[in-house]
Motif scaffolding. Structure first.
Motif, PDB file in Angstrom:
ATOM      1  N   ALA A 128     -52.652  -9.450  19.906  1.00  0.00           N
ATOM      2  CA  ALA A 128     -53.797 -10.354  20.080  1.00  0.00           C
ATOM      3  C   ALA A 128     -53.947 -11.259  18.859  1.00  0.00           C
ATOM      4  O   ALA A 128     -54.266 -12.450  18.986  1.00  0.00           O
ATOM      5  N   LEU A 129     -53.708 -10.702  17.666  1.00  0.00           N
ATOM      6  CA  LEU A 129     -53.800 -11.525  16.452  1.00  0.00           C
ATOM      7  C   LEU A 129     -52.721 -12.601  16.456  1.00  0.00           C
ATOM      8  O   LEU A 129     -52.969 -13.752  16.093  1.00  0.00           O
ATOM      9  N   LEU A 130     -51.513 -12.220  16.905  1.00  0.00           N
ATOM     10  CA  LEU A 130     -50.423 -13.201  16.991  1.00  0.00           C
ATOM     11  C   LEU A 130     -50.791 -14.292  17.994  1.00  0.00           C
ATOM     12  O   LEU A 130     -50.587 -15.479  17.751  1.00  0.00           O
ATOM     13  N   GLY A 131     -51.376 -13.862  19.132  1.00  0.00           N
ATOM     14  CA  GLY A 131     -51.754 -14.816  20.168  1.00  0.00           C
ATOM     15  C   GLY A 131     -52.878 -15.745  19.735  1.00  0.00           C
ATOM     16  O   GLY A 131     -53.027 -16.841  20.282  1.00  0.00           O
ATOM     17  N   ALA A 132     -53.671 -15.300  18.766  1.00  0.00           N
ATOM     18  CA  ALA A 132     -54.820 -16.111  18.335  1.00  0.00           C
ATOM     19  C   ALA A 132     -54.427 -17.215  17.351  1.00  0.00           C
ATOM     20  O   ALA A 132     -55.237 -18.080  17.031  1.00  0.00           O
ATOM     21  N   ILE A 133     -53.187 -17.201  16.876  1.00  0.00           N
ATOM     22  CA  ILE A 133     -52.733 -18.266  15.969  1.00  0.00           C
ATOM     23  C   ILE A 133     -52.566 -19.546  16.776  1.00  0.00           C
ATOM     24  O   ILE A 133     -51.999 -19.525  17.867  1.00  0.00           O
ATOM     25  N   ALA A 134     -53.063 -20.666  16.247  1.00  0.00           N
ATOM     26  CA  ALA A 134     -52.904 -21.940  16.953  1.00  0.00           C
ATOM     27  C   ALA A 134     -51.455 -22.396  16.849  1.00  0.00           C
ATOM     28  O   ALA A 134     -50.891 -22.400  15.757  1.00  0.00           O
ATOM     29  N   PRO A 135     -50.823 -22.759  17.988  1.00  0.00           N
ATOM     30  CA  PRO A 135     -49.443 -23.251  17.915  1.00  0.00           C
ATOM     31  C   PRO A 135     -49.359 -24.576  17.135  1.00  0.00           C
ATOM     32  O   PRO A 135     -50.318 -25.341  17.114  1.00  0.00           O
ATOM     33  N   ALA A 136     -48.240 -24.810  16.493  1.00  0.00           N
ATOM     34  CA  ALA A 136     -48.047 -26.046  15.731  1.00  0.00           C
ATOM     35  C   ALA A 136     -46.636 -26.560  15.996  1.00  0.00           C
ATOM     36  O   ALA A 136     -45.770 -25.791  16.377  1.00  0.00           O
ATOM     37  N   LEU A 152     -42.771 -27.755  15.455  1.00  0.00           N
ATOM     38  CA  LEU A 152     -41.754 -27.151  14.586  1.00  0.00           C
ATOM     39  C   LEU A 152     -40.476 -28.001  14.491  1.00  0.00           C
ATOM     40  O   LEU A 152     -39.400 -27.479  14.714  1.00  0.00           O
ATOM     41  N   LEU A 196     -36.350 -26.936  15.073  1.00  0.00           N
ATOM     42  CA  LEU A 196     -36.000 -25.519  15.198  1.00  0.00           C
ATOM     43  C   LEU A 196     -35.570 -25.151  16.621  1.00  0.00           C
ATOM     44  O   LEU A 196     -34.663 -24.346  16.802  1.00  0.00           O
ATOM     45  N   LEU A 197     -36.207 -25.773  17.622  1.00  0.00           N
ATOM     46  CA  LEU A 197     -35.848 -25.464  19.013  1.00  0.00           C
ATOM     47  C   LEU A 197     -34.403 -25.871  19.284  1.00  0.00           C
ATOM     48  O   LEU A 197     -33.621 -25.084  19.830  1.00  0.00           O
ATOM     49  N   ARG A 219     -31.964 -26.235  17.204  1.00  0.00           N
ATOM     50  CA  ARG A 219     -31.039 -25.357  16.470  1.00  0.00           C
ATOM     51  C   ARG A 219     -30.928 -23.999  17.166  1.00  0.00           C
ATOM     52  O   ARG A 219     -29.853 -23.388  17.166  1.00  0.00           O
ATOM     53  N   THR A 220     -32.049 -23.508  17.725  1.00  0.00           N
ATOM     54  CA  THR A 220     -32.011 -22.208  18.395  1.00  0.00           C
ATOM     55  C   THR A 220     -31.260 -22.319  19.723  1.00  0.00           C
ATOM     56  O   THR A 220     -30.435 -21.465  20.046  1.00  0.00           O
TER      57      THR A 220
END
Lengths: 210, 194
Positions: free
Chosen positions: A51-59, A61, A64-65, A67-68
């Motif tokens: 839940a804490l991870l989910g609460a971070i606002a996406p930004a 990048l 990186l996509l 490269r992945t």
């Protein structure tokens, strides 16, 4: 069989958050592998992390996509095989050992097998106490965590059987008597040396190097 | 699950597909668009998590890539009956962060169920995604002092005594705040039952 003595919420949180030292993580994981109730508690603690991870606002990048994505077809090493099954030792311990432990007799009624994990320099160990053994009263300079894996014992603070976690902080003084009909195998994780309360206990510690 | 009939990949509006179905499309169809969608949802969060845990930005970039690749490779091992997608990703991040920091640890210890120990039936019926939503709501409602200690423990990877030192609080206060917070969230997670 359902264990009656469990690991504390504090240890579960440390495991779930990934902050527990390795030996503590081994202890928590070993208890949880034998205790459905603590697996459920752990799942709840991990869900808090989710839940804490989910609460971070996406930004955004940058690249990186791309490269992945370019690496999606790289060959992958196969997942490690599950550890060999063992009637007494739980999977997290077997994962570390890979096979039978190497027992070393330290006193007539006690054998020890060291595990390749340390806490404050103290190795986590498997202990095998002969049937009917008496462990003299002692306190601890730090935490002592004992997980019963086979057999059982009666202590001042309760009965302990397979899967039971016996957690003693420095304020606890205890001794115990192993059942007369079977040896007792435990996983033992200690933060510090134990402090014997009696002459007999001091002799015991001197012999065992505890 | 949401996708009843197989659709042509070009017609899927991935942005509106729930997490669980996106992961399933990755696992079953090796769908790159589904992966790109999951990446857009989680990669920056994963990176923020790693940086909060003390990793240098370039290392965090590399590790974010590794974690997302692990999701691509291990998607078929995701079990929706055991955890929400977010929680599953959190546990992968946790393992990779331990691996990267490797202070005291050499081995990664994971819970593996003893073959003789059955899973209790009441755990199997839980809708993990729904519980995760309830949990997010409860998390937003936590008193700030409880939210702060949870952040310290889960994100910054700090021990209770480190958090106590930083926030100039007795260790006992930090411990009880963590317990209060976890208890509140646990109640929310189990659908309000105490």
């Amino acid at each position: 069989m359902t264990p009656h003595h469990h690991v504390s919420g504090e240890l579960l949180t440390a495991y779930a958050a990934g902050t527990a030292p390795e030996a503590i993580a081994l202890f928590v994981a070993s208890h949880a592998s034998l205790c459905a109730a603590c697996r459920a508690r752990l799942a709840a603690e991990e869900a808090v992390g989710g839940a804490l991870l989910g609460a971070i606002a996406p930004a955004p990048l940058n690249d990186l996509l791309a490269r992945t994505l370019a690496r999606l077809d790289e060959p992958v090493a196969p997942a490690p095989a599950p550890p060999p099954r063992h009637a007494v030792l739980p999977p997290p311990v077997m994962r570390l050992l890979g096979g039978e432990p190497t027992w070393r007799r330290v006193v007539p009624n006690l054998e020890i097998a060291e595990l390749p994990v340390r806490l404050n320099g103290n190795p986590a160990v498997l202990t095998r106490l002969a049937a009917g053994s008496v462990v003299p009263p002692h306190t601890h300079a730090g935490w002592e965590l004992q997980l019963v894996l086979s057999g059982g014992y009666q202590a001042d603070d309760g009965r302990f059987d397979r899967g039971d976690a016996h957690c003693a902080d420095p304020s606890v003084s205890h001794g115990f008597r192993v059942d007369a009909d079977a040896p007792c195998v435990s996983l033992l994780v200690r933060e510090a040396r134990i402090i014997p309360k009696t002459l007999r206990g001091r002799v015991f510690c001197w012999f065992t190097g505890a | 699950m949401g996708l009843a009939a197989p659709l042509e990949p070009a017609y899927v509006d991935w942005a509106s597909v729930p997490d669980g179905d996106v992961v399933r499309a990755i696992a079953e169809d090796r769908d790159r668009e589904a992966f790109a969608e999951l990446f857009s949802r989680y990669a920056s969060r994963v990176r923020t998590f790693l940086v909060a845990g003390g990793l240098a930005p370039t290392l965090a970039d590399d590790l974010t890539q590794e974690i997302l690749l692990e999701i691509w490779r291990r998607a078929e091992r995701y079990d929706p009956t055991r955890a929400s997608v977010t929680t599953w990703i959190f546990t992968i991040c946790r393992s990779r962060r331990i691996d990267a920091l490797r202070r005291e640890r050499v081995h990664l210890v994971e819970v593996e169920v003893d073959p003789g120990d059955p899973v209790p039936s009441h755990e199997l019926g839980l809708d993990r995604e729904r519980s995760a939503t309830a949990l997010r709501v409860a998390l937003a409602d936590l008193p700030p002092e409880q939210a702060a200690v949870l952040d310290g423990a889960y994100f910054a990877g700090k021990s209770m005594s480190q958090i106590a030192e930083e926030q100039r609080l007795p260790v006992g206060t930090v411990k009880s705040r963590v317990r209060l917070a976890v208890e509140r969230l646990r109640v929310a997670l189990s659908g309000g039952a105490p």
